[in-house]
Structures are given as C-alpha cells and as structure tokens.
Write a protein that holds these residues in place. Structure first.
Motif, PDB file in Angstrom:
ATOM      1  N   UNK A 160     -19.184  42.469 -60.803  1.00 35.21           N
ATOM      2  CA  UNK A 160     -18.387  42.077 -61.964  1.00 35.21           C
ATOM      3  C   UNK A 160     -17.185  41.242 -61.555  1.00 35.21           C
ATOM      4  N   UNK A 161     -16.623  41.511 -60.383  1.00 37.98           N
ATOM      5  CA  UNK A 161     -15.504  40.725 -59.882  1.00 37.98           C
ATOM      6  C   UNK A 161     -15.948  39.294 -59.616  1.00 37.98           C
ATOM      7  N   UNK A 162     -17.112  39.123 -58.991  1.00 42.01           N
ATOM      8  CA  UNK A 162     -17.628  37.789 -58.707  1.00 42.01           C
ATOM      9  C   UNK A 162     -17.907  37.002 -59.974  1.00 42.01           C
ATOM     10  N   UNK A 163     -18.413  37.679 -61.003  1.00 44.66           N
ATOM     11  CA  UNK A 163     -18.668  36.996 -62.263  1.00 44.66           C
ATOM     12  C   UNK A 163     -17.370  36.483 -62.876  1.00 44.66           C
ATOM     13  N   UNK A 164     -16.313  37.285 -62.767  1.00 50.88           N
ATOM     14  CA  UNK A 164     -15.020  36.832 -63.260  1.00 50.88           C
ATOM     15  C   UNK A 164     -14.505  35.631 -62.478  1.00 50.88           C
ATOM     16  N   UNK A 165     -14.743  35.626 -61.177  1.00 45.45           N
ATOM     17  CA  UNK A 165     -14.322  34.504 -60.341  1.00 45.45           C
ATOM     18  C   UNK A 165     -14.966  33.195 -60.800  1.00 45.45           C
ATOM     19  N   UNK A 166     -16.290  33.199 -60.950  1.00 49.13           N
ATOM     20  CA  UNK A 166     -16.976  31.932 -61.245  1.00 49.13           C
ATOM     21  C   UNK A 166     -16.735  31.484 -62.685  1.00 49.13           C
ATOM     22  N   UNK A 167     -16.480  32.414 -63.605  1.00 52.48           N
ATOM     23  CA  UNK A 167     -16.085  32.005 -64.953  1.00 52.48           C
ATOM     24  C   UNK A 167     -14.780  31.214 -64.887  1.00 52.48           C
ATOM     25  N   UNK A 168     -13.820  31.703 -64.098  1.00 50.96           N
ATOM     26  CA  UNK A 168     -12.538  31.020 -63.959  1.00 50.96           C
ATOM     27  C   UNK A 168     -12.696  29.674 -63.257  1.00 50.96           C
ATOM     28  N   UNK A 169     -13.517  29.623 -62.213  1.00 52.82           N
ATOM     29  CA  UNK A 169     -13.732  28.369 -61.473  1.00 52.82           C
ATOM     30  C   UNK A 169     -14.373  27.323 -62.379  1.00 52.82           C
ATOM     31  N   UNK A 170     -15.397  27.718 -63.146  1.00 56.36           N
ATOM     32  CA  UNK A 170     -16.076  26.774 -64.028  1.00 56.36           C
ATOM     33  C   UNK A 170     -15.114  26.232 -65.083  1.00 56.36           C
ATOM     34  N   UNK A 171     -14.296  27.115 -65.637  1.00 54.50           N
ATOM     35  CA  UNK A 171     -13.320  26.675 -66.634  1.00 54.50           C
ATOM     36  C   UNK A 171     -12.332  25.683 -66.021  1.00 54.50           C
ATOM     37  N   UNK A 172     -11.883  25.962 -64.818  1.00 58.15           N
ATOM     38  CA  UNK A 172     -10.951  25.059 -64.128  1.00 58.15           C
ATOM     39  C   UNK A 172     -11.579  23.685 -63.901  1.00 58.15           C
ATOM     40  N   UNK A 173     -12.813  23.655 -63.441  1.00 53.93           N
ATOM     41  CA  UNK A 173     -13.475  22.376 -63.173  1.00 53.93           C
ATOM     42  C   UNK A 173     -13.722  21.592 -64.459  1.00 53.93           C
ATOM     43  N   UNK A 174     -13.826  22.299 -65.575  1.00 52.81           N
ATOM     44  CA  UNK A 174     -14.046  21.640 -66.862  1.00 52.81           C
ATOM     45  C   UNK A 174     -12.736  21.275 -67.554  1.00 52.81           C
ATOM     46  N   UNK A 175     -11.615  21.606 -66.915  1.00 55.69           N
ATOM     47  CA  UNK A 175     -10.327  21.302 -67.518  1.00 55.69           C
ATOM     48  C   UNK A 175      -9.941  22.248 -68.629  1.00 55.69           C
ATOM     49  N   UNK A 176     -10.508  23.454 -68.627  1.00 52.91           N
ATOM     50  CA  UNK A 176     -10.199  24.451 -69.643  1.00 52.91           C
ATOM     51  C   UNK A 176      -9.267  25.513 -69.084  1.00 52.91           C
TER      52      UNK A 176
END
Length: 437
Positions: free
Chosen positions: A389-405
């Motif tokens: 669950x920690x890893x899922x939270x990490x990649x959600x944040x990374x994807x949002x950052x790369x998308x400018x969100x």
C-alpha cells in the motif's frame, strides 16, 4: 476517474515514461500514468508479470487483499469485468500473481505496453555523463536494455525504477560481506535461497536432514514454520535457527497487538515451536565461514568459534537494492540505508521496527536527476518494512507530479506491527549466546 484514457496529440509525440519492473508497484505506476494521459513503457526482466513474486509463490502474505490492490489497477481491471477477491482473504504469492497481476497485465490498455524478458543494464540521460549536470537537465533519459541477446536503448521522458530487491539477497557474512566460502560452487549447492519451498519443490533436499535457517525476519519465520510442518511428518528432520542478536522478541512479533492478525500469529506460532524444542536456536551467531563437508553437507563456522554441520542452509538475511545500473545517475541516497535521503529517516531499521511509515511521495523520493524516481521495495533500500500500500501511494504521487497535478500524498491507514520501538530489541538485553554443538 474513467479507466479509459484519451491521450493528447502532444503527449503522443513525447517519449514514454519507462517503468522498470512489472510487479505490483510497477504495474500500478503504469496505471496511474495512463489515467493522467502519460504514456508508460514497462520493462520486466522475467517472463510474466510478478515473476519475482512467483519465486516465493508458496508463501501466504500476512496482509489481506484489501492492502494489496491498487485503486487505479482495480479501475483498469473492473472495466474488463474483473471481480475482486474477498477483501479480508490472505493470498499466497501465487494467488497474487494469478488472480491480480497476470489479469492486470493482460488488460487491453497494459498488454502492449509491457516488454518481458527485458533487463535494464544502465540508465543515463542526454549525451553527457553525470559529471555534466547542467548539460543534462531537461534531456531525455537513455535506458539501456538487453533482450534475447541483443542490446538496445530506450528513450524516456522520466524513469520510475520499481524493480524491487529480490535478485539482490544480502550475504550471510559479518559486516555486510559474504561469509568466507559462501560463493564457492561446492557450498552454493547446499544453499536453499531466502524462501525455499520446503513443503514442495525443495522437500527432497530437507526431509530427514539437519537444516540451518539464518536470519530473524519474516522470511526466516515462514521457512522455520514450514520446516516445522515437515518435521511433523518426518521427525528425523532437524531445524536449527541462527540469529545475530540475543533477543528474539522482534522475530516473535507483536502478537495480539499486531493490527494484521496473520502477521502476529506467525510470530506466536514460532515462539511456541522454539519453547517446545522443535526448533533449536543459536543466538549471537554471526556466520564467518562455510565449507563443504563431504559426502553431503556443509560446515558453518561462526565468528565466536562455534560451528555446526548441516545438510543445507536457508539464508533469510534480507535484500539490498541493485544500484549498479544507476551508476550514471546523480542520486541522493542515504549512505547507510541506501534509500532516498528524505525517506531514509522514516524507515531506518536501526531506529524503527514498525511496519508502517507516514504517507509520502515525490517530496521525499526526488533525486537531483529530475524525472527519476525509485519506488516500491527498491525505494526502501536495505530497510525490510515495506508494505504494498505504501508503494501504491508513492507511484500515485509520482504520476501526479509528472502530469503537473497535485502530488500531495494521500493519508494511508496502514496496520501497526505491535513491536514499534526506537531501540533495537536484539540488543536490549545482555544475554549469553546459546551454544549448540
């Protein structure tokens, strides 16, 4: 959010985000990227999704399904009629692969975005090496891969390394080095690996023999419990357990205080087996040397002069990240834990024994190379307390950052272990080592 994403013409012209590893966190990264209109390219060294997990498929996870499913992945699967498993059920590694990861990798949106049997051997960016930081800023990444005996370079706008640590087990020797003789061919054939299937594929190698398990974490616990189950069918099987510390409380876990009942129960079962004498413990036992002892065995020598002869050894000593392929990147890693410097204080096993960590994302995962991130188990470096669950939270944040969100991490309700402490329980008591002859 609708699982079906329409990519803009501008996004289609840009290099993809390369995701290394088609395990749970890698596939979750791809799903979150697609939901935000970014194109992922997943590269996986194994022949199918979750290949590393399949290596320990016989082991049952102590976290139930509800902690092992990523929301974006569930949306992808649900769009194709997939029905989720019972949230409170405890999957084995095989079930995690067959009931979740393989169907996920076969969804219409993911199946053509994954390259299997493709190993990453190096990552750089632009046309200069890492001594030229300014010249590389904003340049695309070069991800060098080997597949089918051929080498190729992939271009990437960003890279998420979710390749895990399974391929890099820690050695048995003291001070982080292999024990003397540990890598000799005559010794290697007596080593069972970190999570051997002693009730299945490895059964013939351990039945009726003396087996040594080295290590004090959950991998050791699972192997010890399975060996004890084998011993009930063949009483000639001997189980020895070597730990470097002198206090076993961390291995026995938090019991009823553990918010994951299955995790707490494992330790309590182990405690009872040790108390009953079914498992013989060697404490303060640091492996110094292994030497093949004909006709069929290996002698294990410890740093204090003790030694024991066994038929096979299961080294459940943990894992470390493979950093060789990242040598041409500027990384900000903690020198001890080998995790991102911002994350390391939250997970350093010298000070933390919890299975939880505060919600976090790009703010602690970023490196001097903008657009490069470690995620999942590899982001924890040498720390052993990672939860999916920690890893899922990490990649959600990374994807949002790369998308400018907004990349702010979402708070996670992660389960406590019941053994949280700022001190190392192994060293909490000054006990004499148990001597086994």
């Amino acid at each position: 959010m609708d699982a079906v994403v329409k990519y803009s013409a501008q996004a289609a012209q840009m290099p993809p985000v390369v995701v290394i590893g088609a395990g749970p966190v890698g596939l979750a990264a791809a799903a979150h990227l697609m939901e935000r209109g970014l194109e992922p390219q997943v590269v996986e060294a194994g022949g199918h999704a979750g290949a590393a997990i399949a290596s320990w498929g016989h082991i049952k996870l102590f976290s139930p399904w509800r902690f092992n499913l990523d929301a974006a992945c569930v949306r992808l699967l649900s769009a194709e009629g997939w029905s989720p498993p019972r949230p409170t059920g405890l999957p084995t590694g095989t079930e995690l692969v067959e009931e979740y990861l393989r169907p996920l990798a076969q969804t219409a949106q993911l199946k053509d975005r994954i390259r299997y049997r493709t190993r990453v051997t190096g990552i750089s960016r632009g046309d200069r090496d890492k001594t030229h930081h300014a010249a590389r800023q904003g340049a695309p990444y070069t991800v060098r891969v080997e597949a089918g005996g051929a080498t190729a370079d992939l271009r990437a706008r960003a890279v998420i390394d979710a390749s895990g640590t399974w391929a890099q087990p820690n050695p048995m020797g003291p001070a982080g080095l292999p024990a003397l003789g540990e890598q000799d061919a005559s010794v290697v054939r007596h080593l069972l690996g970190p999570l051997p299937d002693v009730l299945g594929a490895a059964r013939s190698r351990v039945t009726g023999r003396r087996i040594l398990v080295v290590g004090a974490g959950h991998s050791a616990t699972n192997t010890l419990l399975n060996l004890a189950a084998l011993k009930r069918t063949d009483s000639a099987t001997e189980i020895l357990w070597a730990v470097r510390g002198t206090n076993l409380e961390r291995s026995f876990g938090g019991g009823e205080r553990d918010e994951l009942p299955a995790r707490g129960a494992l330790g309590q079962r182990l405690r009872r087996l040790v108390a009953a004498g079914h498992i013989r413990v060697m404490t303060a036992a640091s492996v110094q040397r292994l030497q093949a002892t004909p006709p069929e065995g290996v002698t294990v020598e410890f740093t204090d002069g003790r030694s024991v002869r066994v038929s096979a050894v299961a080294a459940a000593t943990g894992f470390r990240p493979d950093l060789a392929m990242l040598r041409e990147l500027r990384l900000d890693l903690d020198p001890g834990v080998e995790a991102p410097s911002g994350l390391a204080p939250l997970i350093d096993p010298e000070f933390h024994t919890c299975g939880t960590v505060p919600a976090h994302g790009v703010e602690v995962l970023a490196h001097p190379e903008d657009g490069f991130f470690l995620a999942g188990m590899k982001s924890y470096g040498r720390a052993p307390t990672f939860l999916l669950a920690t890893g899922y939270g990490q990649v959600r944040s990374i994807a949002a950052h790369l998308a400018g969100e907004d990349a702010s991490p979402l708070e996670l309700a992660l389960p406590e272990t019941g053994v949280c402490s700022a001190l190392d329980p192994y060293e909490a008591e000054d006990q004499e080592p148990v001597r086994l002859r």
